[in-house]
Design an enzyme around this catalytic site. Structure first.
Site, PDB file in Angstrom:
ATOM      1  CE  LYS A  23      -2.870   0.913   3.846  1.00 20.50           C
ATOM      2  NZ  LYS A  23      -2.616   2.327   4.208  1.00 20.50           N
ATOM      3  CB  SER A  24       3.765   2.381   2.232  1.00 15.00           C
ATOM      4  OG  SER A  24       3.268   2.155   3.359  1.00 15.00           O
ATOM      5  NE  ARG A  28       5.999   6.498   1.050  1.00 12.99           N
ATOM      6  CZ  ARG A  28       5.268   6.269   1.905  1.00 12.99           C
ATOM      7  NH1 ARG A  28       4.211   5.674   1.651  1.00 12.99           N
ATOM      8  NH2 ARG A  28       5.551   6.682   3.189  1.00 12.99           N
ATOM      9  N   GLY A  95      -5.153   7.828   5.193  1.00  9.88           N
ATOM     10  CA  GLY A  95      -4.293   8.750   6.124  1.00  9.88           C
ATOM     11  C   GLY A  95      -3.056   9.011   5.094  1.00  9.88           C
ATOM     12  NE  ARG A 123      -5.644   7.955  11.112  1.00  4.79           N
ATOM     13  CZ  ARG A 123      -4.940   7.174  10.229  1.00  4.79           C
ATOM     14  NH1 ARG A 123      -5.625   6.800   9.115  1.00  4.79           N
ATOM     15  NH2 ARG A 123      -3.710   6.874  10.686  1.00  4.79           N
ATOM     16  CG  ASP A 316       0.157  -0.022   9.260  1.00  3.15           C
ATOM     17  OD1 ASP A 316      -0.164   0.605  10.354  1.00  3.15           O
ATOM     18  OD2 ASP A 316       0.596   0.275   8.374  1.00  3.15           O
TER      19      ASP A 316
END
Ligand code: S3P
Length: 430
Positions: A23-24, A28, A95, A123, A316
Site C-alpha cells: 500500500k505505501s 508513492r 491517512g 485523525r 500496522d
C-alpha cells in the site's frame, strides 16, 4: 454494512500465495509518476480503495492515469503542469494520501481543498501542518487546521531542519514532498527509523538525497525522471496469513515476492522471537526495494515484549500480533505504541475489545497492551470499527475459536486487501 459470519476453521494454512502490492509503495509510485514528466508504468499496484484515492487526486489535477487492475500507466506533463482541481479532493479513509498530499500541495502553485471520511476527519493533521507552516505553507481548516477538511493555498516554501516528534513515515514523507519544491536544503531527523519508501523512490526517480543514520538531507527544486516500478507484495497484508500459519497446527505456507525492506520487517523479527520457523529465499532488489519469498511453518510459540525502535517497523501489524499472542505460551507485552490510538480507529481500545469479546485476557495500557497467552478463544459478535486491519484480524481469529465469529462489517477490507477472502480460500481446505 457487510456483516460476515465465519465458522471455526479447522484447516491448516498450506501452499503458496502472492499477496497484493504494498500500500505505501503503491501510493508513492502514483505520486512520483504524476510529478515526473513523461510515462511511468507501475506493475503489481495495489488496486485497493486507499490507493485509488491517490489516483483520483492526480486525475483531478489533469494527469492521465490508465489503470487496469494491477497495471497502471501514467502520462504526465510533470509537476509544473498540474492543474488546479475545480472540486474538493476526497481522500476517503486514506491517512497516507492525506498526509503526503498536504505536504506536496503546500508547495505547488494551486489552491486545493481536501476532505475525508468520518474516520480520517478525526485523525491529527497538525503533525504535518505545523512543520509545513514553518516552511511558509498556508493551510487553514477545521480546529485550527488540526483536522480535515483543510484548504491549502500553495506557496513558495523555504526548507527547514526538523526533528520529527512523532515516529511517522507519513510526516517524514510530507516534509520530503514539500522539500522537493522548496528553496534550500531540507534536513529531517527521525528518533527511530520509519519506512523509507519515499527516500528509496526519490532516488529511483533521479533525485539526490543523503541519508546518514536517521538524518536525511535533500536539496529542493530537483527534477524527477520517470521510471518503471514493480510493487512488492505488502508484508502488512502477508502478516495476517503468516501469523495464522505460525500458530495453526500443521501449517506450511510460502508467501512469494513479498516486500522485505528492513524498515517493514518487524513482523518477521517478532515471529522469529516468538519461536516461529521462518525461511527466506529468492531475495532480490527491484527499484531499490528488497523482496523475497517467506516460508513459515507452525510451531509452539512463546510470549515476548515488543517495545522501542521495532514499533515503527511493525506498527500496522500489532492487531494481528495481539491475536497471535493469545495463542503463545506466556504473556506478551506491547509498549511504546501510543500511535495506535490515532490509526484508522483507536487500535489499542479496538484490539482489547475484540479479543476480550472472543474470550481472551487482554489489558489496555496507555501506549500498548498486555496479552495473556494460552487462551482458548470462544467466538461472538465483534466490530471491525470500520478498520480494515481489525476486520482481517477478526477473520483470522476464526482459526483459533471454538464458535462462530460474526464481524459487523467487512467492507473496509477493500481498503488494503480486496481479495483477502479469495486468497484465504486458496491456502485452506475448508
Ligand atoms: C504509512 C505510514 C504509517 C502506517 C500507514 C502507512 C505510510 O503511518 O501506519 O499505514 O505509507 O507512510 P504513520 O506514518 O502515521 O506511522
Amino acid at each position: 454494512m457487510a456483516e460476515k459470519k465465519i465458522s471455526p476453521q479447522s484447516s491448516a494454512l498450506i501452499g503458496e500465495l502472492e499477496v497484493p502490492g504494498d500500500k505505501s509503495i503503491s501510493h508513492r509510485a502514483v505520486i512520483f509518476g504524476s510529478l515526473a514528466k513523461g510515462q511511468t508504468k507501475i506493475d503489481h499496484f495495489l488496486d485497493g480503495e486507499d490507493c485509488l484515492r491517490t489516483v483520483d487526486a492526480f486525475r483531478q489535477m489533469g494527469v492521465d492515469i490508465e489503470q487496469q487492475g494491477e497495471s497502471i500507466v501514467i502520462n504526465s506533463g510533470g509537476a509544473e503542469n498540474l492543474i488546479e482541481p475545480k472540486v474538493p479532493l476526497y481522500f476517503g479513509n486514506s491517512g497516507t494520501t492525506a498526509r503526503l498530499m498536504i505536504g506536496l500541495l503546500s508547495g505547488l502553485p494551486l489552491f486545493t481543498t481536501i476532505y475525508g471520511d468520518a474516520s480520517l476527519s478525526e485523525r491529527p493533521m497538525d503533525r504535518v501542518v505545523l512543520p509545513l507552516s514553518a516552511m511558509n505553507a498556508a493551510i487553514s481548516g477545521r480546529s485550527d487546521a488540526k483536522l480535515l477538511p483543510l484548504a491549502i493555498n500553495g506557496k513558495e516554501l523555504q526548507a527547514i531542519q526538523y526533528t520529527l516528534p512523532v515516529k511517522s513515515a507519513q510526516v517524514k514523507s510530507a516534509l520530503l514532498f514539500a522539500g522537493l519544491f522548496a528553496n534550500g536544503e531540507t534536513v529531517i531527523t527521525e528518533k527511530a527509523k520509519t519506512r523509507n519508501h519515499t527516500e528509496t523512490m526519490l532516488e529511483a526517480f533521479g533525485a539526490e538525497l543523503a541519508v546518514q543514520g536517521n538524518t536525511i538531507r535533500m536539496n529542493g527544486k530537483q527534477a524527477l525522471k520517470p521510471v518503471d516500478i514493480y510493487v512488492p507484495g505488502d508484508i502488512s497484508s502477508a502478516a495476517f496469513f503468516l501469523a495464522a500459519a505460525a500458530a495453526k497446527r500443521d501449517s506450511s505456507l510460502v508467501i512469494k515476492k513479498v516486500g522485505l525492506n528492513p524498515t517493514r520487517t518487524g513482523i518477521i523479527d517478532v515471529l522469529t522471537q516468538m519461536g516461529a520457523q521462518i525461511e527466506i529465499s529468492n531475495k532480490k532488489r527491484i527499484g531499490g526495494e528488497l523482496l523475497g519469498d517467506v516460508k513459515i511453518s507452525s510451531s509452539s510459540l512463546i510470549g515476548i515484549e515488543i517495545s522501542g525502535d521495532i514499533i515503527p517497523r511493525l506498527i500496522d501489524e500489532i492487531p494481528i500480533i495481539a491475536l497471535l499472542a493469545t495463542q503463545a505460551e506466556g504473556r506478551t507485552v506491547i509498549k511504546d505504541a501510543a500511535e495506535l490510538r490515532v490509526k484508522e480507529t483507536d487500535r489499542i481500545a479496538a484490539v482489547v475489545e475484540v479479543l476480550t469479546t472472543l474470550g481472551a485476557s487482554v489489558t489496555a495500557t496507555e501506549d500498548g497492551m498486555i496479552i495473556e497467552g494460552n487462551q482458548e478463544l470462544t467466538g461472538g459478535n465483534i466490530s471491525a470499527y470500520h478498520d480494515h486491519r481489525m476486520a482481517m484480524m477478526g477473520a483470522i481469529a476464526s482459526f483459533f475459536t471454538t464458535e462462530d465469529i460474526v464481524i459487523d462489517d467487512i467492507s473496509s477490507i477493500a481498503i488494503s486487501y480486496p481479495s483477502f477472502f479469495e486468497d484465504l480460500k486458496k491456502i485452506t481446505t475448508n
